[in-house]
Design a protein around this motif. Sequence first.
Motif, PDB file in Angstrom:
ATOM      1  N   HIS A   4       0.809  -1.199   0.000  1.00 54.08           N
ATOM      2  CA  HIS A   4       0.000   0.000   0.000  1.00 54.08           C
ATOM      3  C   HIS A   4       0.852   1.262   0.000  1.00 54.08           C
ATOM      4  N   THR A   5       2.136   1.133   0.026  1.00 55.06           N
ATOM      5  CA  THR A   5       2.997   2.304   0.132  1.00 55.06           C
ATOM      6  C   THR A   5       3.956   2.339  -1.045  1.00 55.06           C
ATOM      7  N   THR A   6       4.110   3.498  -1.656  1.00 52.20           N
ATOM      8  CA  THR A   6       5.059   3.637  -2.747  1.00 52.20           C
ATOM      9  C   THR A   6       6.473   3.524  -2.203  1.00 52.20           C
ATOM     10  N   PRO A   7       7.320   2.662  -2.756  1.00 49.15           N
ATOM     11  CA  PRO A   7       8.672   2.495  -2.239  1.00 49.15           C
ATOM     12  C   PRO A   7       9.459   3.783  -2.343  1.00 49.15           C
ATOM     13  N   ALA A   8      10.371   3.949  -1.389  1.00 51.30           N
ATOM     14  CA  ALA A   8      11.222   5.127  -1.406  1.00 51.30           C
ATOM     15  C   ALA A   8      12.530   4.788  -2.076  1.00 51.30           C
ATOM     16  N   GLY A   9      13.275   5.792  -2.468  1.00 51.73           N
ATOM     17  CA  GLY A   9      14.581   5.544  -3.033  1.00 51.73           C
ATOM     18  C   GLY A   9      14.615   5.820  -4.510  1.00 51.73           C
ATOM     19  N   PRO A  10      15.784   5.880  -5.103  1.00 56.12           N
ATOM     20  CA  PRO A  10      15.893   6.222  -6.518  1.00 56.12           C
ATOM     21  C   PRO A  10      15.262   5.205  -7.436  1.00 56.12           C
ATOM     22  N   GLU A  11      15.202   3.906  -7.042  1.00 57.08           N
ATOM     23  CA  GLU A  11      14.605   2.906  -7.927  1.00 57.08           C
ATOM     24  C   GLU A  11      13.097   2.963  -7.944  1.00 57.08           C
ATOM     25  N   ALA A  12      12.520   3.711  -6.970  1.00 61.44           N
ATOM     26  CA  ALA A  12      11.066   3.697  -6.839  1.00 61.44           C
ATOM     27  C   ALA A  12      10.385   4.508  -7.919  1.00 61.44           C
ATOM     28  N   GLY A  13      11.112   5.428  -8.567  1.00 57.35           N
ATOM     29  CA  GLY A  13      10.490   6.310  -9.548  1.00 57.35           C
ATOM     30  C   GLY A  13       9.769   5.576 -10.653  1.00 57.35           C
ATOM     31  N   PRO A  14      10.454   4.722 -11.440  1.00 58.60           N
ATOM     32  CA  PRO A  14       9.776   4.033 -12.536  1.00 58.60           C
ATOM     33  C   PRO A  14       8.742   3.042 -12.055  1.00 58.60           C
ATOM     34  N   GLY A  16       6.733   3.209  -9.476  1.00 59.02           N
ATOM     35  CA  GLY A  16       5.488   3.818  -9.030  1.00 59.02           C
ATOM     36  C   GLY A  16       4.477   3.957 -10.141  1.00 59.02           C
ATOM     37  N   PRO A  17       4.803   4.619 -11.258  1.00 58.19           N
ATOM     38  CA  PRO A  17       3.851   4.726 -12.365  1.00 58.19           C
ATOM     39  C   PRO A  17       3.429   3.384 -12.928  1.00 58.19           C
ATOM     40  N   ARG A  18       4.384   2.437 -13.022  1.00 56.46           N
ATOM     41  CA  ARG A  18       4.023   1.106 -13.544  1.00 56.46           C
ATOM     42  C   ARG A  18       3.019   0.415 -12.631  1.00 56.46           C
ATOM     43  N   ALA A  19       3.244   0.512 -11.321  1.00 55.95           N
ATOM     44  CA  ALA A  19       2.316  -0.106 -10.371  1.00 55.95           C
ATOM     45  C   ALA A  19       0.949   0.552 -10.449  1.00 55.95           C
ATOM     46  N   ALA A  20       0.945   1.871 -10.601  1.00 55.91           N
ATOM     47  CA  ALA A  20      -0.332   2.585 -10.703  1.00 55.91           C
ATOM     48  C   ALA A  20      -1.081   2.162 -11.954  1.00 55.91           C
ATOM     49  N   SER A 258      -5.852  12.212  -0.936  1.00 55.00           N
ATOM     50  CA  SER A 258      -4.573  11.864  -1.548  1.00 55.00           C
ATOM     51  C   SER A 258      -4.654  12.125  -3.034  1.00 55.00           C
ATOM     52  N   THR A 259      -3.602  12.646  -3.583  1.00 51.35           N
ATOM     53  CA  THR A 259      -3.567  12.850  -5.026  1.00 51.35           C
ATOM     54  C   THR A 259      -2.832  11.724  -5.717  1.00 51.35           C
ATOM     55  N   ASP A 260      -2.304  10.762  -4.954  1.00 55.57           N
ATOM     56  CA  ASP A 260      -1.550   9.647  -5.528  1.00 55.57           C
ATOM     57  C   ASP A 260      -2.125   8.337  -5.046  1.00 55.57           C
ATOM     58  N   PRO A 261      -2.944   7.678  -5.875  1.00 54.12           N
ATOM     59  CA  PRO A 261      -3.535   6.425  -5.416  1.00 54.12           C
ATOM     60  C   PRO A 261      -2.501   5.365  -5.120  1.00 54.12           C
ATOM     61  N   GLY A 262      -1.305   5.475  -5.652  1.00 55.24           N
ATOM     62  CA  GLY A 262      -0.284   4.489  -5.379  1.00 55.24           C
ATOM     63  C   GLY A 262       0.319   4.640  -4.005  1.00 55.24           C
TER      64      GLY A 262
END
Length: 302
Positions: A4-14, A16-20, A258-262
């Motif tokens: 339920h939480t978007t991962p933190a860190g530099p790898e989390a960027g790509p 997040g959108p894919r998971a969403a 929340s503006t980010d469902p991810g």
Amino acid sequence: MTSHTTPAGPEAGPAGPRAARRRLIRELLLVAGFFTVYKAGRLLSTDRTGEAFRNAERIWDAERALRLPGEGAVQRLLLHGDALVHTANTYYAVVHFPATALFLIWLYVRRPAHYLWTRRVLAVLTGAALVLHLAFPLAPPRMLEAARLIDTGQVYGPTVYRAAPDADTLANQFAAMPSLHFGWALMLAVGVIAATRTPSPAGKAPSRWRLLWLLHPLLTLLVIVGTANHYWLDAVVAAVLLGVALLVVPRPRAAGPSTDPGANADPGTDSGTDADADADADAAAGGLPDRQSAAAAVGAGQ
């Protein structure tokens, strides 16, 4: 279950959108699948005409025994002007599904936890409605001769049904009870009020104006009855089924917007919801009254 939480860190960027996108696609597939199953199930009872009319007579007699107001009293109000009844027909035809869809989209984006809750409640409500549609086929009041009501959709337009029920391959015209028009509208109001009851991040208390959303199910009730698509008891049964669904589906924990469902609850972990427009019954065979004599033809509710 997806985190339920978007991962933190530099790898989390790509990721997040894919998971969403995966969640969104899963939601669309769930909704489409549930809609398809529901539509197919409703059409199983389309050929039970005699039973549907016998049940209609029972419902009509039960309402009179309960001294409920006649559906004709509402229809006569609509027939005071062509514009009014045309507006009611339009509301019945075009508001039901789009309003529910926009409501779910808003929850998905702004209140993910409430989206999950609402989707589950609507799934339970719609599934129960399908069972009742199959077990209790019911012709609407506009088809019942004893009701002395007119099919406002056929006379004034617009209408979502064919004039002859047997010729309508898109909708089950003998599925009047319960009214999902009313059930969904009531859940929309309940859902919005529940999702906006918590203070905003700025500490602003929720507005009491949100209670005005209750006008949507009230207006829907007057429209479905006044257009002779439903009996009062169709709405009563829908409200009871919704109450049961609200009791059995756990309520969401309080959460801010929340503006980010991810970054919140994952909206793709339960059974899908319904996107069907409530299939009711259509006009019985025979001539339709002209518009000038329509009001005089309405005799129910005296």
